[in-house]
Design a protein around this motif. Structure first.
Motif, mmCIF file in Angstrom:
data_model
loop_
_atom_site.group_PDB
_atom_site.id
_atom_site.type_symbol
_atom_site.label_atom_id
_atom_site.label_comp_id
_atom_site.label_asym_id
_atom_site.label_seq_id
_atom_site.Cartn_x
_atom_site.Cartn_y
_atom_site.Cartn_z
ATOM 1 N N LEU A 188 -5.963 -4.782 -19.991
ATOM 2 C CA LEU A 188 -6.953 -5.187 -18.986
ATOM 3 C C LEU A 188 -6.892 -6.671 -18.662
ATOM 4 N N VAL A 189 -6.677 -7.509 -19.674
ATOM 5 C CA VAL A 189 -6.755 -8.952 -19.399
ATOM 6 C C VAL A 189 -5.459 -9.540 -18.826
ATOM 7 N N ALA A 190 -4.378 -8.764 -18.817
ATOM 8 C CA ALA A 190 -3.077 -9.314 -18.417
ATOM 9 C C ALA A 190 -3.074 -9.898 -17.004
ATOM 10 N N GLU A 191 -3.825 -9.281 -16.115
ATOM 11 C CA GLU A 191 -3.875 -9.786 -14.744
ATOM 12 C C GLU A 191 -5.324 -10.063 -14.365
ATOM 13 N N ARG A 192 -5.525 -11.190 -13.760
ATOM 14 C CA ARG A 192 -6.887 -11.563 -13.407
ATOM 15 C C ARG A 192 -7.529 -10.540 -12.462
ATOM 16 N N GLU A 193 -6.752 -10.033 -11.511
ATOM 17 C CA GLU A 193 -7.300 -9.071 -10.549
ATOM 18 C C GLU A 193 -7.712 -7.780 -11.256
ATOM 19 N N SER A 194 -6.907 -7.367 -12.257
ATOM 20 C CA SER A 194 -7.234 -6.138 -12.980
ATOM 21 C C SER A 194 -8.522 -6.306 -13.762
ATOM 22 N N VAL A 196 -5.474 -5.114 -6.067
ATOM 23 C CA VAL A 196 -6.332 -5.667 -5.003
ATOM 24 C C VAL A 196 -6.296 -4.795 -3.750
ATOM 25 N N ASP A 197 -5.260 -3.963 -3.630
ATOM 26 C CA ASP A 197 -5.178 -3.064 -2.465
ATOM 27 C C ASP A 197 -5.562 -1.636 -2.826
ATOM 28 N N SER A 198 -6.201 -1.469 -3.988
ATOM 29 C CA SER A 198 -6.522 -0.115 -4.434
ATOM 30 C C SER A 198 -7.368 0.631 -3.399
ATOM 31 N N PRO A 199 -6.957 1.857 -3.034
ATOM 32 C CA PRO A 199 -7.757 2.646 -2.092
ATOM 33 C C PRO A 199 -9.117 3.020 -2.681
ATOM 34 N N ASP A 228 -10.933 -8.397 -13.191
ATOM 35 C CA ASP A 228 -12.080 -8.488 -12.278
ATOM 36 C C ASP A 228 -12.533 -7.085 -11.870
ATOM 37 N N TYR A 229 -11.563 -6.243 -11.586
ATOM 38 C CA TYR A 229 -11.861 -4.861 -11.197
ATOM 39 C C TYR A 229 -12.584 -4.156 -12.352
ATOM 40 N N PHE A 230 -11.993 -4.270 -13.546
ATOM 41 C CA PHE A 230 -12.590 -3.607 -14.711
ATOM 42 C C PHE A 230 -14.018 -4.087 -14.942
#
Ligand code: ADP
Ligand code: MG
Length: 489
Positions: free
Chosen positions: A334-340, A376-379, A342-344
């Motif tokens: 989860l922490v590997a990418e900032r965008e991920s 960031v483009d998740s439907p 944030d989503y979580f």
């Protein structure tokens, strides 16, 4: 043997075990609108020589003016690397001739860099943790780019990158395997992206590494290193190290000596080859740039930046494990990418974080990976996924139906609660209806009922039948309980 040496990292040669020693110099382009000493744009791409000021082109009489934004970014990065911030640092001239370096020298920092010692915690998939020391971080100018394939007789030069600010992050020789090296670079990249100080885009060259490799017998003094220049992908870094360490071991085992060299990695062959040896090394004749005063920072300036740092991956990871009960592996993912992350966190807010993590990692990331879509483009938005988790929690739908709802939200969009309503996917909690389905299945399968009395595990088969009969809408727990009662097991 030193503490970092794990037996599993050793390479078995013809004459015994060898250990690799690796130190990395990561060059990270500072995220900034304008260059380190000029107001020209740093935008990637663009017509050649369209982002070049007179300073970047080194016209006579031009004077560099330090960009405060770049200084702040270097400090921010230093703080993120838990490093010492030096309130006084000096810009030096590093003299060498290169066609794409019009000044004839690069402005860099040598003896007095802006950032001193720090450390990076690297967690490996195996659960092993390695702490890699940071020796320093200094600021320097990037060079331009020669273009040799535009004209049969001439070489052209594009100075768009000339003068763009780079941070060179120098690690200690604390790394002992290609896996550790890859994980280290990933971690540095993650930290930079959390901080917003470098976009970490390796394809565009915003992040690249010089890879220093030597080998030695475990526990002995450091061997002679070779430096592989400008490796621009994490995979290539791993390949270059594996090749280079084996090349050195072969030489040593044949009774030879390692020549301290600068080498290049060839991505096509996966090999490294010599570029120049130590004897041919440049004499850079460093001296303080007389056009620039020593850089003096106030403690308040540094403190102001420290106060604005976001929560960094190590702290997030620790919090997810301690407060949410996530496994270290899930927390790492989860922490590997900032965008991920944030989503979580948007999904987890006010909900069962473990369940949120399961849905984000298994369903969402699984689908994103499969379809090659960025988070960031998740439907399916965090709000939508959050509603699905809520619907499960409220027992409105089962976990199985939730996957169908996720799929519908992904392909067709829509509010999950409305999808459930409109398609009649609500879980049957009305025990009357479930009872009827249970009774029907029992009545239709007398011999299976006998078997189940002998072998209680057979109840699973009955659950399956009832779920089928109710189109998956019955609450599996209720079905299970009812069946056990009716079958007397
Ligand atoms: P240079 O300018 O010669 O590249 P730096 O001090 O900038 O020197 O960088 C040296 C890098 O090489 C550091 O990352 C350091 O950890 C690494 N290093 C130093 N000695 C060794 C060695 N024996 N084996 C592997 N890496 C080494
Ligand atoms: Mg170097």
């Amino acid at each position: 043997m030193d503490a970092k040496t794990e037996k599993s990292n050793l390479i078995e040669g013809a004459t015994g075990a060898w250990e690799m020693v690796i130190g990395l110099e990561v060059h990270a382009q500072v995220s900034s609108e304008s260059k380190l000493f000029s107001g020209a744009s740093t935008e990637f791409g663009g017509e050649p020589n369209s982002h070049v000021s007179l300073v970047d082109a080194a016209m006579p009489g031009m004077l560099p003016v330090i960009n405060e934004g770049c200084i702040a970014q270097a400090i921010r990065t230093g703080l993120g690397l838990k490093a010492q911030i030096n309130l006084t640092s000096v810009f030096d001239r590093k003299n060498y001739f290169y066609p794409d370096l019009p000044q004839g020298y690069q402005i860099s920092q040598f003896k007095d860099p802006i950032v001193g010692e720090g450390e990076v915690i690297v967690d490996l998939l195996s659960g092993e943790r390695v702490i890699v020391g940071i020796e320093r971080l200094h600021l320097e100018q990037d060079a331009g780019k020669s273009l040799h394939d535009q004209h049969p007789q001439f070489s052209y030069v594009d100075l768009n990158r000339s003068g763009v600010a780079l941070m060179e992050i120098v690690s200690r020789p604390d790394i002992r395997s290609s896996e550790q090296a890859r994980a280290y670079v990933s971690k540095v990249r993650t930290i930079l992206r959390y901080l917003g100080t470098c976009d970490g885009n390796m394809e565009e060259g915003s992040l690249r590494a010089d890879v220093n490799v030597s080998v030695r017998r475990p526990g002995e003094e450091l061997g002679t290193r070779c430096e592989i220049k400008n490796v621009n992908s994490i995979r290539f870094i791993g390949q270059a190290i594996e090749y280079e360490a084996r090349r050195q071991i072969e030489i040593l085992e044949d009774g030879g000596k390692i020549d301290q060299q600068t080498r290049l990695f060839d991505a096509k062959t996966g090999e490294t080859r010599a570029m120049r040896s130590k004897e041919e090394a440049h004499d850079y004749r460093y001296f303080p740039d007389p056009d620039l005063l020593p850089l003096e920072l106030s403690q308040e300036f540094v403190d102001g930046i420290a106060a604005s740092l976001p929560e960094l991956p190590d702290e997030k990871r620790a919090r997810f494990i301690a407060d949410y009960g996530l496994t270290p592996y899930d927390a790492d993912v989860l922490v590997a990418e900032r965008e991920s992350v944030d989503y979580f966190e948007a999904v987890a807010k006010g909900r069962d974080a473990k369940q949120a993590a399961n849905w984000v990692i298994n369903e969402l990331f699984g689908r994103l990976n499969k379809e090659g879509v960025n988070v960031v483009d998740s439907p399916v938005s965090a709000d939508q996924l959050g509603s699905i988790v809520d619907l499960i929690k409220a027992n409105t739908i089962s976990g199985k139906i939730a996957k169908d709802v996720f799929d519908i939200a992904w392909t067709e969009g829509g509010d999950p609660a409305e999808i459930v309503e409109a398609r009649g996917l609500k879980q049957v909690t009305d025990t009357g209806a479930i009872k009827k389905a249970v009774d029907d299945v029992i009545a239709a399968n007398p011999e299976k009922v006998e078997q189940a009395k002998e072998k209680p595990a057979m109840v699973g088969w009955f659950v399956g039948q009832v779920m089928k009969a109710t189109q998956g809408k019955a609450s599996p727990q209720a079905v299970n309980e009812l069946l056990k009662a009716k079958l007397g097991i």
